[in-house]
Design an enzyme around this catalytic site. Sequence first.
Site, short mmCIF file in Angstrom:
data_model
loop_
_atom_site.label_atom_id
_atom_site.label_comp_id
_atom_site.label_asym_id
_atom_site.label_seq_id
_atom_site.Cartn_x
_atom_site.Cartn_y
_atom_site.Cartn_z
N ASP A 5 0.85 -1.19 0.00
CA ASP A 5 0.00 0.00 0.00
C ASP A 5 0.89 1.25 0.00
O ASP A 5 2.11 1.15 0.19
CB ASP A 5 -0.88 -0.04 1.26
CG ASP A 5 -1.97 1.04 1.27
OD1 ASP A 5 -2.32 1.54 0.18
OD2 ASP A 5 -2.47 1.37 2.37
N GLU A 22 2.79 5.03 -3.92
CA GLU A 22 2.80 5.97 -5.06
C GLU A 22 4.12 6.73 -5.15
O GLU A 22 4.51 7.04 -6.29
CB GLU A 22 1.62 6.93 -4.94
CG GLU A 22 0.27 6.26 -5.15
CD GLU A 22 -0.14 5.33 -3.99
OE1 GLU A 22 0.28 5.59 -2.84
OE2 GLU A 22 -0.86 4.35 -4.24
N ASP A 29 -9.06 3.55 -2.81
CA ASP A 29 -10.10 3.99 -1.87
C ASP A 29 -11.37 4.47 -2.55
O ASP A 29 -11.67 5.67 -2.61
CB ASP A 29 -9.52 5.10 -0.97
CG ASP A 29 -8.34 4.58 -0.15
OD1 ASP A 29 -8.22 3.35 -0.02
OD2 ASP A 29 -7.56 5.41 0.34
#
Length: 810
Positions: A398, A401, A473
């Site tokens: 997770d 980025e 999300d």
Amino acid sequence: MELIKGKRVNYSESLGALVEYKEAKQSIDLKTTNAFVRVIVYEAGVTRLWISRWEDSFEDDFSYAVTGKPHETEYQLFDLDDKLVIQTALVQLHIQKSPVRFEFYTKDQQLINADDPAFGTSWIGNEVCTYKKLLPGERFIGMGEKTGNLDRRGRAYTHWNTDYFEYPVDGDPLYCSTPFYMGVHSGLSYGIFMDNSHKSVFNFGASNDRFASFSAADGDMNYYFIHYNTVAEIIQAYARLTGTISVPPLWSLGYQQCRYSYYPDKEVLNVARTFRDKNIPADVIYLDIHYMDAYKIFTWHPEHFSEPARMLKELRDMGFHVVVIVDPGIKKEEGYQQFDEGVARDLFLKYPDGENYTATVWPGDCFFPDFTKPETRDWWGASFAGYVKDGLDGFWNDMNEPASWGQTTPDLVQFDYEGRGATHKEGRNVYGMQMARSTYEGTRQLMNGKRPFVLTRAGFSGVQRYSAVWTGDNVASDEHMLVGIRMVNSLGMAGVPYAGYDVGGFVGESSIALYTRWVSIGAFAPFFRGHTMINSRDSEPWSYGEEAEEISRNYINMRYKLMPYIYSVFHEAAQTGMPVARSLAIDYTHDRNIYNTLYQNQYLFGPAILVAPVVSHQQISKVYLPEGEWFDMYRDRPYAGKQEHMVDTPMDRLPLFVKGGSIIPMQTLVQNTQQAPEDVLMLHVYKGSQGGSFVYYEDDGETYEYENGACMTRTFTYNEADSTFTIAQKEGLYTSRFKRFKIYFHGFEGKVASVVLNGKAIQVEKEDVAYFKQITAFDPLYHQEGVLRQISDVPFVEFAAEAGELTLSW
Ligand code: MIG
């Protein structure tokens, strides 16, 4: 070069005219007044155009995305007065000499794609952009994890991996960048993959009626032009460039239950037990960030998970695998092993002056592993040793980025980039993919031949080689449910077949109807996981009342019964790059109805099952069935193709249709993939004027022994014209767990009169199949008709598994 000789230029400048060219093997180097071009023929339908202002670019051909190499290909080069022509068996590339512009034609002179005559490839400062003529009726599909319509015409998209909490249904950019799209017009299709990891913008005629363009903030224009006759072939050619998935562990194809966060250990065990008590099949349970000690990766929370190995063993005995979240941020804390090692061995991202880059995430101030550095990847991969030893075999990447509070990584942050050096501008988009790579390669090495499961949020083209991708999300709404489906279908068209969305919605709260619909649809997503946000209502299949629970169970059951089919389809994805969830744009590219926003969410799950997603409250819905013969999956009712239909879509009925001519292998119900089904493989054959075939695949489901031949395929072929069903010899060394075949004949109107197997008549029996056990007290037709719904009188034959030919008569 004129452009940068100390003179400011306030306009875009293009390639200029051809000065000279030189041919080498499958590669032609052009020098133009302003730039250098290398044209490389990769295969008959794939040509690479590498356009640079720096001649020394060509000395180092490096890419994180592309692993494919040029294939030995025949081509001819013609030097005409005003152009060069490069011709392969499929494509003519016309290179106009002055100015240098590129046009692609089919061999019979149909225009596939052409540069804008004035702009071609141009620069504004360091930004490079290629402009393509918008052709009449041209549509654009693909691009991976992008919101918006199936046909992307009229919109522009940016590739810049972004942590976008609660993104709106038209939000952009999101987490994962795959700069590959396909254009479709006048019966033709082509693909363009721009292999440049800088921030890029793709404009498909947004606020302009002249061109489709793609630009990168810096670096070279480096794109692959792909033309084959079908979208499926183009996707497969793209997969030859950027790679395919490896066959996932079978358990990861089951239902996966997540939440932010299950803790302590007792709660995790409770959730697992509830699945078993309620007979809702499931294979995986997730641990989100609270399992760690102060959010330090590679640790366990000392109180909440005081005996992780014991908990994991208990879960394993119940048939559960556990996936843990790992974020890249390493807490700045002396004495924390990964911090100390990372500092000592110089493994983190840094500023150009050598100071490690710091940003704040869950643990507080953190350093960030430089995954573009081989030493960092090895170290990160090896750091999983403790987790693997404890019994974990799934790793959820997770925040890669990378994300941090403030959400703005300074552009001067320096990446190793395999020793080449790169700033954040070039490194960002590959960061997540390299984290996933390092996680995959490391855990694979640690797991003694077993397959790890890796999931990532951020990625770049080629990420499929290491990891599945989920769409981050999302929000609990009908619109999000639908856009998620399109994103997964679109990821499939961009080489990422193993993808899914948070079923039930991450942010916000689903209604009963929405949750139920989402589970029904999610059962036909390649990656099937329920997940929800911290401090939100419970979101397990039993959390929405009895009716939702029963319907969810039915659809999850269906997924488990379909496992032989699903696993075979994943094998195909691993072999060829074909998606698992297939937008109708793949097989029905030139049928304009499939782009209608009413129908654009429909897709084929594998080759046979058409899923027509409908929103939660819709009791009656319109679906569009493309060319062919179709059967509704609940009642075997035939439906004509190339037509809209109204269908009943109460909460317990997601419209599902089977394509005539399909063969769907199924098994008896299990509660998890570790449980053995009965030893009979059920093959459901659907009548169709064209017949059809299916390649069934099997292996042990958990190791890499299939790479050494411990796997098997068997091709089943239904030939309508001569009324035969052929079972080919199995190929491969693996012995199937299925000892018997049971073949059902759907749509033959109960009339299969006799079946001869290898010259011997075998008995035809009839069964009320209802293999899709969706008979619930909540079925409105149950109430209407007052009887249990059934598909009665489906003829079947059952016999010991062997190769041979069935001759049918009806
Ligand atoms: O700052 O780990 O997308 O799935 O539950 C949020 C907590 C971090 C974002 C992920 C989400 C996950 C959450 N994470």
